[in-house]
Design an enzyme around this catalytic site. Structure first.
Site, PDB file in Angstrom:
ATOM      1  N   PRO A   1      25.978 -10.879   6.488  1.00 15.18           N
ATOM      2  CA  PRO A   1      26.198 -11.983   7.413  1.00 15.18           C
ATOM      3  C   PRO A   1      27.593 -12.588   7.352  1.00 15.18           C
ATOM      4  CG  PRO A   1      24.728 -12.623   5.617  1.00 15.18           C
ATOM      5  CD  PRO A   1      24.902 -11.151   5.525  1.00 15.18           C
ATOM      6  N   ASN A   2      28.045 -12.967   8.531  1.00 20.34           N
ATOM      7  CA  ASN A   2      29.313 -13.676   8.747  1.00 20.34           C
ATOM      8  C   ASN A   2      30.539 -12.781   8.633  1.00 20.34           C
ATOM      9  OD1 ASN A   2      28.104 -16.329   9.145  1.00 20.34           O
ATOM     10  ND2 ASN A   2      27.588 -16.212   6.976  1.00 20.34           N
TER      11      ASN A   2
ATOM     12  N   ARG B   1      37.281 -16.523   9.826  1.00 23.24           N
ATOM     13  CA  ARG B   1      36.568 -17.421   8.903  1.00 23.24           C
ATOM     14  C   ARG B   1      37.339 -17.538   7.587  1.00 23.24           C
ATOM     15  NH1 ARG B   1      31.452 -16.296   5.088  1.00 23.24           N
ATOM     16  NH2 ARG B   1      32.297 -14.210   5.030  1.00 23.24           N
TER      17      ARG B   1
ATOM     18  N   TYR C   1      39.222 -14.899   2.748  1.00 21.27           N
ATOM     19  CA  TYR C   1      38.837 -13.542   3.160  1.00 21.27           C
ATOM     20  C   TYR C   1      39.966 -12.771   3.832  1.00 21.27           C
ATOM     21  CZ  TYR C   1      34.170 -15.343   2.192  1.00 21.27           C
ATOM     22  OH  TYR C   1      33.082 -15.884   1.570  1.00 21.27           O
TER      23      TYR C   1
ATOM     24  N   ASN D   1      28.780  -4.496   1.337  1.00 28.48           N
ATOM     25  CA  ASN D   1      29.138  -5.896   1.094  1.00 28.48           C
ATOM     26  C   ASN D   1      28.004  -6.722   1.689  1.00 28.48           C
ATOM     27  OD1 ASN D   1      30.035  -8.461   0.926  1.00 28.48           O
ATOM     28  ND2 ASN D   1      32.074  -8.085   1.785  1.00 28.48           N
TER      29      ASN D   1
ATOM     30  N   ALA E   1      26.451 -13.084   1.808  1.00 27.57           N
ATOM     31  CA  ALA E   1      25.616 -14.108   1.156  1.00 27.57           C
ATOM     32  C   ALA E   1      24.293 -13.534   0.626  1.00 27.57           C
ATOM     33  CB  ALA E   1      25.349 -15.248   2.132  1.00 27.57           C
TER      34      ALA E   1
ATOM     35  N   HIS F   1      23.525 -12.823  -3.183  1.00 24.91           N
ATOM     36  CA  HIS F   1      23.093 -13.830  -4.155  1.00 24.91           C
ATOM     37  C   HIS F   1      21.640 -14.244  -3.969  1.00 24.91           C
ATOM     38  CE1 HIS F   1      27.427 -13.884  -4.316  1.00 24.91           C
ATOM     39  NE2 HIS F   1      27.497 -14.378  -3.095  1.00 24.91           N
TER      40      HIS F   1
ATOM     41  N   ASP G   1      15.500  -4.229  -3.583  1.00 26.50           N
ATOM     42  CA  ASP G   1      14.380  -3.275  -3.601  1.00 26.50           C
ATOM     43  C   ASP G   1      14.666  -2.074  -2.696  1.00 26.50           C
ATOM     44  OD1 ASP G   1      13.011  -4.810  -5.382  1.00 26.50           O
ATOM     45  OD2 ASP G   1      11.566  -5.628  -3.949  1.00 26.50           O
TER      46      ASP G   1
ATOM     47  N   GLU H   1      29.148  -1.744  -4.624  1.00 24.92           N
ATOM     48  CA  GLU H   1      29.091  -3.102  -4.081  1.00 24.92           C
ATOM     49  C   GLU H   1      30.522  -3.625  -3.945  1.00 24.92           C
ATOM     50  OE1 GLU H   1      26.873  -5.554  -6.765  1.00 24.92           O
ATOM     51  OE2 GLU H   1      27.444  -7.419  -5.773  1.00 24.92           O
TER      52      GLU H   1
ATOM     53  N   HIS I   1      32.983  -6.973  -2.694  1.00 26.24           N
ATOM     54  CA  HIS I   1      33.216  -8.341  -2.219  1.00 26.24           C
ATOM     55  C   HIS I   1      34.705  -8.509  -2.007  1.00 26.24           C
ATOM     56  CE1 HIS I   1      29.127  -9.163  -3.233  1.00 26.24           C
ATOM     57  NE2 HIS I   1      29.344  -8.622  -4.418  1.00 26.24           N
ATOM     58  N   ILE I   2      35.044  -9.054  -0.880  1.00 27.37           N
ATOM     59  CA  ILE I   2      36.462  -9.240  -0.550  1.00 27.37           C
ATOM     60  C   ILE I   2      37.087 -10.245  -1.511  1.00 27.37           C
ATOM     61  CG2 ILE I   2      38.039 -10.059   1.250  1.00 27.37           C
ATOM     62  CD1 ILE I   2      35.793  -9.055   3.263  1.00 27.37           C
ATOM     63  N   SER I   3      36.383 -11.333  -1.746  1.00 24.48           N
ATOM     64  CA  SER I   3      36.893 -12.382  -2.637  1.00 24.48           C
ATOM     65  C   SER I   3      36.427 -12.112  -4.067  1.00 24.48           C
ATOM     66  CB  SER I   3      36.374 -13.748  -2.171  1.00 24.48           C
ATOM     67  OG  SER I   3      34.956 -13.792  -2.266  1.00 24.48           O
TER      68      SER I   3
ATOM     69  N   ARG J   1      34.689 -18.389  -7.795  1.00 23.58           N
ATOM     70  CA  ARG J   1      34.202 -19.298  -6.761  1.00 23.58           C
ATOM     71  C   ARG J   1      32.991 -20.087  -7.290  1.00 23.58           C
ATOM     72  NH1 ARG J   1      33.802 -16.260  -1.219  1.00 23.58           N
ATOM     73  NH2 ARG J   1      33.687 -18.446  -0.538  1.00 23.58           N
TER      74      ARG J   1
ATOM     75  N   ARG K   1      27.657 -18.108  -6.506  1.00 23.06           N
ATOM     76  CA  ARG K   1      28.132 -16.769  -6.099  1.00 23.06           C
ATOM     77  C   ARG K   1      28.302 -15.830  -7.288  1.00 23.06           C
ATOM     78  NH1 ARG K   1      29.742 -17.587  -0.641  1.00 23.06           N
ATOM     79  NH2 ARG K   1      30.416 -19.722  -0.359  1.00 23.06           N
TER      80      ARG K   1
HETATM   81  C1  DHK Z   1      31.325 -12.591   1.431  1.00 24.01           C
HETATM   82  C2  DHK Z   1      30.534 -13.649   1.717  1.00 24.01           C
HETATM   83  O1  DHK Z   1      30.230 -13.948   2.996  1.00 24.01           O
HETATM   84  C3  DHK Z   1      30.012 -14.548   0.684  1.00 24.01           C
HETATM   85  O2  DHK Z   1      28.747 -15.065   1.000  1.00 24.01           O
HETATM   86  C4  DHK Z   1      29.999 -13.903  -0.682  1.00 24.01           C
HETATM   87  C5  DHK Z   1      31.584 -12.159   0.042  1.00 24.01           C
HETATM   88  C6  DHK Z   1      31.317 -13.228  -0.981  1.00 24.01           C
HETATM   89  C7  DHK Z   1      32.949 -11.491  -0.084  1.00 24.01           C
HETATM   90  O3  DHK Z   1      33.779 -11.915  -0.883  1.00 24.01           O
HETATM   91  O4  DHK Z   1      33.179 -10.493   0.612  1.00 24.01           O
HETATM   92  O5  DHK Z   1      29.703 -14.884  -1.648  1.00 24.01           O
END
Ligand code: DHK
Length: 184
Positions: free
Chosen positions: A48-49, A56, A61, A112, A115, A118, A125, A136, A138-140, A145, A149
């Site tokens: 998501p997002n 964003r 990011y 990735n 959210a 977490h 599963d 896996e 994660h960009i950040s 953080r 997270r």
């Molecule tokens: C991206 C998100 O949207 C967050 O919810 C994660 C992750 C971190 C990222 O760093 O790509 O906590």
């Protein structure tokens, strides 16, 4: 006592990757007859997002869009002889459905979960049902953080985790996956 003519040390065998549909059934029946894909397929899944990437919180990011990330994944995969299925969704069930699809078709997953990392036992599963490497991304750097997270359900099943490398993390994960698939 070692048997004459046999080496003392038998190195750990590296089993070359076979997608599920090419495995021989333990009952002895033949593997199913679906054609093997020309190139191993890697599913690159985004939660998501991430559709808002570039807009964003760019201080966290970055300014690259998801389309930029997809183009770079495709470029690197082409060089490595891999095919890419690239997806993003804001819905947990859709991610799960793609993981199920990957289970039948793919050689590996780069994910990735955003959210859902977490929160989602359901995604964990689904990934547990896959018997290929999962990376896996994660960009950040999630560990710098908020505390919520710091925990990832997905890490329990991931062969490796990349975080804090910006969008380059996707390319690094694909490169690593290619090496693992090649058995090195
Ligand atoms: C991206 C998100 O949207 C967050 O919810 C994660 C992750 C971190 C990222 O760093 O790509 O906590």
């Amino acid at each position: 006592m070692p048997l004459p003519g046999l080496p003392l040390f038998v190195p750990f065998p590296i089993t070359p990757y076979k997608p599920n549909h090419m495995k021989t059934d333990p009952s002895g029946s033949a593997p199913d007859s679906r054609p093997s894909p020309a190139k191993p397929i890697v599913y690159v899944l985004n939660g998501p997002n991430l559709n808002l990437l570039g807009k964003r919180q760019p201080e966290i990011y970055g300014r690259e869009t998801l389309a930029d990330v997809e183009a770079e994944c495709r470029r690197i995969a082409k060089d490595l002889g891999l095919a890419i299925e690239f997806h993003q969704t804001n819905a947990e069930h859709q991610l799960i459905d793609w993981i199920h699809e990957a289970r039948e078709r793919a050689a590996g997953i780069v994910i990735n979960p955003a959210a859902f990392t977490h929160t989602s036992v359901a995604i964990l599963d689904a990934l547990h049902a896959c018997d290929f490497p999962i990376f896996e991304v994660h960009i950040s750097n999630i560990h710098r953080r908020e505390e919520f997270r710091h925990h990832s359900f997905v890490s329990r099943v991931a062969a490796g985790v990349i975080c804090g490398f910006g969008t380059q993390g996707y390319s690094l994960a694909i490169e690593r996956l290619a090496r693992v698939l090649a058995g090195c």
